[in-house]
Design a protein around this motif. Structure first.
Motif, PDB file in Angstrom:
ATOM      1  N   SER A   1      29.709  49.706  24.358  1.00 37.81           N
ATOM      2  CA  SER A   1      30.173  50.842  23.175  1.00 37.81           C
ATOM      3  C   SER A   1      30.274  52.293  23.265  1.00 37.81           C
ATOM      4  O   SER A   1      30.010  52.906  22.257  1.00 37.81           O
ATOM      5  CB  SER A   1      29.355  50.422  21.917  1.00 37.81           C
ATOM      6  N   PHE A   2      30.049  52.381  24.660  1.00 36.99           N
ATOM      7  CA  PHE A   2      30.414  53.918  24.917  1.00 36.99           C
ATOM      8  C   PHE A   2      31.844  54.424  24.748  1.00 36.99           C
ATOM      9  O   PHE A   2      32.737  53.704  24.904  1.00 36.99           O
ATOM     10  CB  PHE A   2      30.005  54.157  26.286  1.00 36.99           C
ATOM     11  N   SER A   3      31.729  55.626  24.226  1.00 31.82           N
ATOM     12  CA  SER A   3      33.124  56.411  23.996  1.00 31.82           C
ATOM     13  C   SER A   3      34.081  56.701  25.440  1.00 31.82           C
ATOM     14  O   SER A   3      33.382  56.733  26.263  1.00 31.82           O
ATOM     15  CB  SER A   3      33.079  57.364  22.973  1.00 31.82           C
ATOM     16  N   ASP A   4      35.279  56.529  25.219  1.00 30.38           N
ATOM     17  CA  ASP A   4      36.131  57.135  26.521  1.00 30.38           C
ATOM     18  C   ASP A   4      35.861  58.292  27.112  1.00 30.38           C
ATOM     19  O   ASP A   4      35.929  58.586  28.158  1.00 30.38           O
ATOM     20  CB  ASP A   4      37.371  56.875  26.428  1.00 30.38           C
ATOM     21  N   GLU A   5      35.413  59.251  26.136  1.00 27.29           N
ATOM     22  CA  GLU A   5      34.918  60.620  26.516  1.00 27.29           C
ATOM     23  C   GLU A   5      33.752  60.817  27.516  1.00 27.29           C
ATOM     24  O   GLU A   5      33.019  61.825  27.709  1.00 27.29           O
ATOM     25  CB  GLU A   5      35.037  61.631  25.354  1.00 27.29           C
ATOM     26  N   TYR A   6      32.724  59.579  27.155  1.00 26.70           N
ATOM     27  CA  TYR A   6      31.201  59.567  27.828  1.00 26.70           C
ATOM     28  C   TYR A   6      31.719  59.554  29.384  1.00 26.70           C
ATOM     29  O   TYR A   6      31.857  58.359  29.765  1.00 26.70           O
ATOM     30  CB  TYR A   6      30.373  58.674  27.274  1.00 26.70           C
ATOM     31  N   ILE A   7      31.164  60.498  30.034  1.00 25.88           N
ATOM     32  CA  ILE A   7      31.416  60.521  31.460  1.00 25.88           C
ATOM     33  C   ILE A   7      30.152  60.448  32.358  1.00 25.88           C
ATOM     34  O   ILE A   7      29.211  61.025  31.945  1.00 25.88           O
ATOM     35  CB  ILE A   7      32.107  62.109  31.857  1.00 25.88           C
ATOM     36  N   PHE A   8      30.367  59.632  33.140  1.00 28.12           N
ATOM     37  CA  PHE A   8      29.186  59.113  33.959  1.00 28.12           C
ATOM     38  C   PHE A   8      29.106  59.917  35.284  1.00 28.12           C
ATOM     39  O   PHE A   8      30.156  59.710  36.251  1.00 28.12           O
ATOM     40  CB  PHE A   8      28.969  57.480  34.157  1.00 28.12           C
ATOM     41  N   LEU A   9      27.989  60.451  35.600  1.00 29.15           N
ATOM     42  CA  LEU A   9      27.948  61.220  37.106  1.00 29.15           C
ATOM     43  C   LEU A   9      27.137  60.417  38.098  1.00 29.15           C
ATOM     44  O   LEU A   9      26.818  59.188  37.740  1.00 29.15           O
ATOM     45  CB  LEU A   9      27.284  62.602  36.939  1.00 29.15           C
ATOM     46  N   GLY A  10      27.295  60.943  39.300  1.00 28.63           N
ATOM     47  CA  GLY A  10      26.764  60.153  40.357  1.00 28.63           C
ATOM     48  C   GLY A  10      27.768  59.439  41.126  1.00 28.63           C
ATOM     49  O   GLY A  10      29.108  59.313  41.151  1.00 28.63           O
ATOM     50  N   SER A  11      27.365  58.301  41.931  1.00 32.14           N
ATOM     51  CA  SER A  11      28.078  57.248  42.776  1.00 32.14           C
ATOM     52  C   SER A  11      28.644  56.157  41.887  1.00 32.14           C
ATOM     53  O   SER A  11      28.261  56.187  40.609  1.00 32.14           O
ATOM     54  CB  SER A  11      27.428  56.875  43.840  1.00 32.14           C
ATOM     55  N   PHE A  12      29.477  55.640  42.504  1.00 32.46           N
ATOM     56  CA  PHE A  12      30.300  54.571  41.748  1.00 32.46           C
ATOM     57  C   PHE A  12      29.117  53.497  41.300  1.00 32.46           C
ATOM     58  O   PHE A  12      29.087  52.929  40.356  1.00 32.46           O
ATOM     59  CB  PHE A  12      31.443  53.809  42.641  1.00 32.46           C
ATOM     60  N   THR A  13      28.263  53.036  42.247  1.00 31.54           N
ATOM     61  CA  THR A  13      27.190  52.023  42.079  1.00 31.54           C
ATOM     62  C   THR A  13      26.287  52.494  40.981  1.00 31.54           C
ATOM     63  O   THR A  13      25.901  51.892  40.141  1.00 31.54           O
ATOM     64  CB  THR A  13      26.509  51.589  43.340  1.00 31.54           C
ATOM     65  N   SER A  14      26.222  54.105  40.976  1.00 31.79           N
ATOM     66  CA  SER A  14      24.993  54.408  39.957  1.00 31.79           C
ATOM     67  C   SER A  14      25.727  54.420  38.569  1.00 31.79           C
ATOM     68  O   SER A  14      25.025  54.311  37.540  1.00 31.79           O
ATOM     69  CB  SER A  14      24.997  56.043  40.425  1.00 31.79           C
ATOM     70  N   TRP A  15      27.108  54.522  38.310  1.00 33.11           N
ATOM     71  CA  TRP A  15      27.662  54.286  37.182  1.00 33.11           C
ATOM     72  C   TRP A  15      27.325  53.004  36.725  1.00 33.11           C
ATOM     73  O   TRP A  15      26.877  53.114  35.460  1.00 33.11           O
ATOM     74  CB  TRP A  15      29.297  54.508  37.280  1.00 33.11           C
ATOM     75  N   PHE A  16      27.634  51.994  37.390  1.00 32.20           N
ATOM     76  CA  PHE A  16      27.085  50.674  36.804  1.00 32.20           C
ATOM     77  C   PHE A  16      25.671  50.444  36.576  1.00 32.20           C
ATOM     78  O   PHE A  16      25.331  49.964  35.449  1.00 32.20           O
ATOM     79  CB  PHE A  16      27.442  49.720  37.874  1.00 32.20           C
ATOM     80  N   ARG A  17      24.888  51.020  37.446  1.00 31.31           N
ATOM     81  CA  ARG A  17      23.269  51.123  37.061  1.00 31.31           C
ATOM     82  C   ARG A  17      22.971  51.740  35.729  1.00 31.31           C
ATOM     83  O   ARG A  17      22.117  51.265  34.796  1.00 31.31           O
ATOM     84  CB  ARG A  17      22.494  51.456  38.056  1.00 31.31           C
ATOM     85  N   GLN A  18      23.673  52.841  35.421  1.00 33.75           N
ATOM     86  CA  GLN A  18      23.284  53.686  34.346  1.00 33.75           C
ATOM     87  C   GLN A  18      23.961  52.811  32.978  1.00 33.75           C
ATOM     88  O   GLN A  18      23.244  52.588  32.181  1.00 33.75           O
ATOM     89  CB  GLN A  18      23.971  55.051  34.488  1.00 33.75           C
ATOM     90  N   ILE A  19      25.155  52.409  33.313  1.00 35.50           N
ATOM     91  CA  ILE A  19      25.523  51.669  32.135  1.00 35.50           C
ATOM     92  C   ILE A  19      24.872  50.383  31.828  1.00 35.50           C
ATOM     93  O   ILE A  19      24.623  50.033  30.592  1.00 35.50           O
ATOM     94  CB  ILE A  19      27.215  51.425  32.415  1.00 35.50           C
TER      95      ILE A  19
END
Length: 558
Positions: free
Chosen positions: A498-516
């Motif tokens: 349920s994050f909006s599309d304008e919510y940008i995740f920084l870091g590496s590709f794998t880090s995006w998944f961990r954060q989410i």
């Protein structure tokens, strides 16, 4: 537009063409060419310097004193931002001026001027502090109600960077990257916020999750959850509650928190409640209650069960406020259960290996009630963090394209039908009579909610294989393509959280998944805020001696 995939024509040919256009000199032509081919090159222009000044990378006094290229600063800017945005930044500097960026500007989050505008707005809502904040899912939900989140902390640098970028209203210094065991939380919060109205947070839960427990046991036969430092991180939360005495406390954690640890007779939730009840002996105590909440009931397209613990200060309950159990019962629930198809509506449908950090095109077609109700596709015409894995292993592609059907797991491949593809399941899925760990490979159903989005997606997405939309959701033989059988992307995982599309995740590709995967779904945070807000705004504040000071004003060294 980009020429990146256009052709292998020599650059000189393009430059000769560009210089034939009136007003374009050779230097301009080379910049235009390299920019069009996604090369990190900046134009030499006074307004670019003004843009760098807006980002806090050039002192205003230096703009006039220094001349020529500032290559180090240009490199720093490129490294600091999502790389494909440098072209938009440079263009923006030329067309709009260094400091001009409205609320519809695609690059607004990256500008210091945007952050300062948000920080200088009136902030008169009830105050909140977010411990173990992660990428900011819970804070994002609270922000959609009346709450004003003033301070947050997390130990992961990428999560903190993501939080800061997406919460411009909070000064950089008030989103702390640090270990809660090494910081005097209460003192720092007092200096910034005073006494917050609510304290929220989800202490790290890997030691209590099923996946985390498997992982730790696999490498250490003597491992015990009760000896894991992460299991008792909640004590930092309780200690901060004891010192600050907020009106309401909220804790979110995995279901393992209420399960007995082995044969010990111990449940971590009992430790938490016992410690909170001890606060009665030192002054203002709390009425505490918890429940296991299925997030599909809150309108989130994901089977995610989490423990929600509420605590209401007893003096507020005595003022005829709702107690903790009543507040939990008041959390708004949905009559409809949303599916993966509804959750992902409007996103570009990628093939394996497609996508990227920033896509210039968004998906077409109507948006679902889930997307429209929560305005998940608003605020941007770009698509961030939408990158599909290539799945280079032949074994995986065979399983995705031939062996798995929607709803199947590795266990079904091993023991179902004729076992034609059983040889490709090379890990323990148990026996035909008793399944174990069968979801290492799993194909999702478009018509059902997703399974729990987990941080383990950083390792692989084989347990979250999205089948080709044009074969399994919307029949279209001409557009059907097995290369769309692939693991979900970080943006798709974010949508299902349920994050909006304008919510940008920084870091590496794998880090995006961990954060989410580690985040609290923002919609859950919004619903929690809706039921708690009346309690903290309609109550009187008792006298309690604390060393408080006013909140900081917006500062320019963000």
């Amino acid at each position: 537009m980009t020429l990146k995939e256009f052709s292998r024509v020599q650059y000189r040919t393009y430059v000769d063409f560009f210089t034939e256009i009136r007003g374009i000199q050779e230097g301009d032509a080379w910049w235009l060419l390299q920019t069009a081919f996604d090369k990190p090159v900046w134009p030499v222009d006074q307004q670019v310097d003004e843009l760098l000044c807006s980002l806090g990378l050039i002192d205003p006094a230096d703009i006039q004193r220094e001349v020529g290229r500032r290559r180090k600063l240009e490199d720093k800017l490129i490294d600091r931002q999502i790389a494909p945005l440098y072209r938009a930044l440079a263009t923006h500097a030329i067309t709009a001026g260094g400091d001009v960026c409205g609320e519809t500007c695609e690059i607004r989050k990256f500008l210091l001027t945007h952050r300062l505008r948000h920080q200088q707005r009136d902030r008169d809502g009830p105050t909140a502090v977010d411990l173990f904040a992660g990428a900011g899912g819970l804070s994002s939900g609270l922000r959609q109600t009346e709450f004003d989140v003033r301070w947050a902390i997390d130990i992961d640098p990428d999560s903190v960077a993501t939080y800061r970028l997406n919460h411009p209203e909070i000064p950089h210094e008030d989103v702390v990257c640090g270990d809660v065991q090494e910081i005097d939380l209460a003192q720092q919060i007092r200096e910034t916020v005073g006494r917050p109205d609510i304290l929220v947070g989800g202490p790290p839960c890997q030691s209590l999750s099923q996946a985390g427990y498997r992982s730790r046991r696999a490498g250490d036969e003597d491992y015990s959850i009760l000896d894991d430092d992460r299991t008792t991180l909640y004590t930092q939360y309780v200690q901060t509650v004891e010192e600050l005495r907020p009106k309401v406390i909220v804790m979110e954690n995995v279901e393992g928190m209420i399960n007995e640890v082995g044969d010990t007779g111990v449940r971590v939730i009992d430790w938490v409640i016992e410690d909170l009840e001890l606060l009665d002996e030192t002054g203002l105590g709390y009425d505490v209650e918890y429940r296991v909440q299925d997030m599909t009931e809150l309108g989130i397209p994901q089977k995610r069960e989490r423990v929600l613990l509420f605590g209401v200060r007893k003096d507020l309950v005595e003022q005829n406020s709702s107690n903790a159990a009543e507040l939990l019962d008041e959390i708004p629930v949905e009559d409809e259960t949303y599916s993966i198809q509804q959750g992902l509506s409007g996103l570009p449908r990628l093939r394996r290996g497609e996508g990227g950090k920033v896509l210039s095109k968004v998906g077409r077609g109507s948006k679902s009630d889930y997307v429209n109700t929560h305005r998940l596709n608003s605020g941007t015409s770009l698509c961030f963090n939408h990158l599909a894995r290539e799945h280079p292993m032949e074994k995986d592609r065979i399983l995705f394209d031939e062996a798995l059907e929607p709803g199947d797991t590795g266990w079904d491949v091993k023991y179902g039908s004729d076992g034609e593809y059983a040889e490709y399941i090379e890990y323990d899925v148990g026996t035909a009579e008793e399944q174990r760990f069968g979801d290492k490979y799993r194909m999702l159903r478009w018509s059902k909610p997703a399974p729990t989005i987990v941080a383990h997606l950083a390792k692989d997405a084989n347990g979250y294989v999205l089948p080709d939309f044009y074969e399994h959701a919307y029949s279209d033989e001409e557009r059907s393509d097995p290369s769309r059988n692939r693991g979900i992307t970080p943006r798709e995982a974010a949508r299902l959280q349920s994050f909006s599309d304008e919510y940008i995740f920084l870091g590496s590709f794998t880090s995006w998944f961990r954060q989410i995967g580690n985040a609290v779904p923002p919609v859950a945070g919004k619903r929690i805020g809706q039921v708690i807000e009346p309690v903290v705004t309609n109550s009187e504040q008792p006298t309690l001696k604390t060393d408080t000071s006013p909140a900081n004003e917006a500062v320019s060294d963000d």
